[in-house]
Write a protein that holds these residues in place. Structure first.
Motif, mmCIF file in Angstrom:
data_model
loop_
_atom_site.group_PDB
_atom_site.id
_atom_site.type_symbol
_atom_site.label_atom_id
_atom_site.label_comp_id
_atom_site.label_asym_id
_atom_site.label_seq_id
_atom_site.Cartn_x
_atom_site.Cartn_y
_atom_site.Cartn_z
ATOM 1 N N VAL A 1 0.972 -1.244 0.055
ATOM 2 C CA VAL A 1 -0.225 0.100 0.031
ATOM 3 C C VAL A 1 0.920 1.217 0.060
ATOM 4 O O VAL A 1 1.799 1.141 0.608
ATOM 5 N N ASP A 2 0.535 2.283 -0.639
ATOM 6 C CA ASP A 2 1.254 3.571 -0.872
ATOM 7 C C ASP A 2 1.415 4.105 0.598
ATOM 8 O O ASP A 2 0.550 4.404 1.363
ATOM 9 N N PRO A 3 2.675 4.145 1.032
ATOM 10 C CA PRO A 3 2.890 4.766 2.509
ATOM 11 C C PRO A 3 2.157 6.211 2.699
ATOM 12 O O PRO A 3 1.664 6.451 3.667
ATOM 13 N N ALA A 4 1.933 7.043 1.842
ATOM 14 C CA ALA A 4 1.495 8.230 1.708
ATOM 15 C C ALA A 4 -0.141 8.285 1.905
ATOM 16 O O ALA A 4 -0.646 8.789 2.635
ATOM 17 N N GLU A 5 -0.625 7.363 1.301
ATOM 18 C CA GLU A 5 -2.045 6.830 1.566
ATOM 19 C C GLU A 5 -2.493 6.358 2.890
ATOM 20 O O GLU A 5 -3.172 6.763 3.453
ATOM 21 N N GLN A 6 -1.463 5.541 3.292
ATOM 22 C CA GLN A 6 -1.685 4.999 4.631
ATOM 23 C C GLN A 6 -1.420 6.189 5.830
ATOM 24 O O GLN A 6 -2.493 6.216 6.665
ATOM 25 N N GLY A 7 -0.777 7.331 5.462
ATOM 26 C CA GLY A 7 -0.539 8.618 6.495
ATOM 27 C C GLY A 7 -1.840 9.243 6.244
ATOM 28 O O GLY A 7 -2.246 9.788 7.429
ATOM 29 N N GLN A 8 -2.291 9.298 5.269
ATOM 30 C CA GLN A 8 -3.578 10.414 4.915
ATOM 31 C C GLN A 8 -4.685 9.399 5.745
ATOM 32 O O GLN A 8 -5.578 10.301 6.470
ATOM 33 N N MET A 9 -4.842 8.296 5.559
ATOM 34 C CA MET A 9 -5.820 7.615 6.396
ATOM 35 C C MET A 9 -5.662 7.550 7.858
ATOM 36 O O MET A 9 -6.585 7.839 8.474
ATOM 37 N N ALA A 10 -4.582 7.701 8.087
ATOM 38 C CA ALA A 10 -4.254 7.603 9.644
ATOM 39 C C ALA A 10 -4.692 9.171 10.086
ATOM 40 O O ALA A 10 -5.066 9.241 11.476
ATOM 41 N N ALA A 11 -4.160 10.166 9.302
ATOM 42 C CA ALA A 11 -4.526 11.452 9.738
ATOM 43 C C ALA A 11 -5.947 11.613 9.842
ATOM 44 O O ALA A 11 -6.597 12.295 10.815
ATOM 45 N N GLU A 12 -6.602 11.119 8.941
ATOM 46 C CA GLU A 12 -8.378 11.283 8.790
ATOM 47 C C GLU A 12 -8.884 10.636 10.019
ATOM 48 O O GLU A 12 -9.688 11.163 10.919
ATOM 49 N N PHE A 13 -8.352 9.378 10.531
ATOM 50 C CA PHE A 13 -8.744 8.778 11.646
ATOM 51 C C PHE A 13 -8.480 9.572 13.005
ATOM 52 O O PHE A 13 -9.451 9.768 13.747
ATOM 53 N N ALA A 14 -7.365 10.122 13.021
ATOM 54 C CA ALA A 14 -6.841 10.815 14.318
ATOM 55 C C ALA A 14 -7.784 12.117 14.286
ATOM 56 O O ALA A 14 -8.240 12.488 15.333
ATOM 57 N N ALA A 15 -8.121 12.806 12.914
ATOM 58 C CA ALA A 15 -8.713 14.037 12.933
ATOM 59 C C ALA A 15 -10.309 13.874 13.675
ATOM 60 O O ALA A 15 -10.855 14.453 14.507
ATOM 61 N N ARG A 16 -10.850 12.533 13.445
ATOM 62 C CA ARG A 16 -12.116 12.151 13.847
ATOM 63 C C ARG A 16 -12.012 11.788 15.451
ATOM 64 O O ARG A 16 -13.115 12.284 16.082
ATOM 65 N N ILE A 17 -10.951 11.223 15.700
ATOM 66 C CA ILE A 17 -10.985 11.026 17.242
ATOM 67 C C ILE A 17 -10.868 12.449 18.033
ATOM 68 O O ILE A 17 -11.522 12.571 19.059
ATOM 69 N N LEU A 18 -9.830 13.056 17.560
ATOM 70 C CA LEU A 18 -9.677 14.548 18.089
ATOM 71 C C LEU A 18 -10.924 15.381 18.077
ATOM 72 O O LEU A 18 -11.194 16.169 18.884
ATOM 73 N N ALA A 19 -11.737 15.196 17.157
ATOM 74 C CA ALA A 19 -13.088 16.029 17.115
ATOM 75 C C ALA A 19 -14.213 15.247 18.180
ATOM 76 O O ALA A 19 -15.520 15.687 18.054
ATOM 77 N N GLY A 20 -13.896 14.097 18.564
ATOM 78 C CA GLY A 20 -14.712 13.620 19.495
ATOM 79 C C GLY A 20 -15.415 12.276 19.302
ATOM 80 O O GLY A 20 -16.257 11.548 20.194
ATOM 81 N N LYS A 21 -15.256 11.710 18.165
ATOM 82 C CA LYS A 21 -15.730 10.570 18.046
ATOM 83 C C LYS A 21 -14.915 9.377 18.455
ATOM 84 O O LYS A 21 -13.727 9.247 18.519
ATOM 85 N N LYS A 22 -15.676 8.257 18.898
ATOM 86 C CA LYS A 22 -15.066 7.277 19.237
ATOM 87 C C LYS A 22 -14.472 6.452 18.540
ATOM 88 O O LYS A 22 -15.260 6.071 17.296
ATOM 89 N N PRO A 23 -13.314 5.715 18.701
ATOM 90 C CA PRO A 23 -12.677 4.865 17.613
ATOM 91 C C PRO A 23 -13.505 3.809 17.224
ATOM 92 O O PRO A 23 -13.595 3.380 15.865
ATOM 93 N N SER A 24 -14.409 3.166 18.373
ATOM 94 C CA SER A 24 -15.296 2.089 17.791
ATOM 95 C C SER A 24 -16.577 2.524 16.925
ATOM 96 O O SER A 24 -17.101 1.769 16.265
#
Length: 103
Positions: free
Chosen positions: A41-64
């Protein structure tokens, strides 16, 4: 790329080759380092996906509450030189699905 991980991988490939055992990996560059198959998998795409997940969590969404995401593109790399060394035939459907074939 992790240098220690790369050295360890090279040892694994070497030892497996001594026993005619094929190595399959998801580590970037694995097919070029002796794996018969690599799914990357493209490492840049993995990083982008991780950043999007982190942003959602920081916005208050539960990881689950965050759905599992899959990469848009996964490269399947087949190393025919390794297959030949191991006296293995790569099935045509695998070759057809490959995004890259190393000869």
């Amino acid at each position: 790329e992790c240098t220690a991980g790369s050295r360890g991988f090279e040892k694994i490939v070497h030892r497996a080759g001594e026993h005619k055992i094929p190595v399959i990996s998801q580590m970037p560059g694995a097919a070029q380092k002796g794996a018969i198959l690599s799914m990357e998998v493209d490492p840049a795409e993995q990083g982008q996906m991780a950043a999007e997940f982190a942003a959602r969590i920081l916005a208050g969404k539960k990881p689950s509450q965050i759905p599992v995401a899959t990469p848009k593109r996964v490269d399947l790399i087949v190393n025919l030189k390794v297959a030949k060394t191991l006296d293995l035939q790569v099935p045509f459907p695998v070759l057809s699905a490959a995004t890259r074939v190393l000869k």
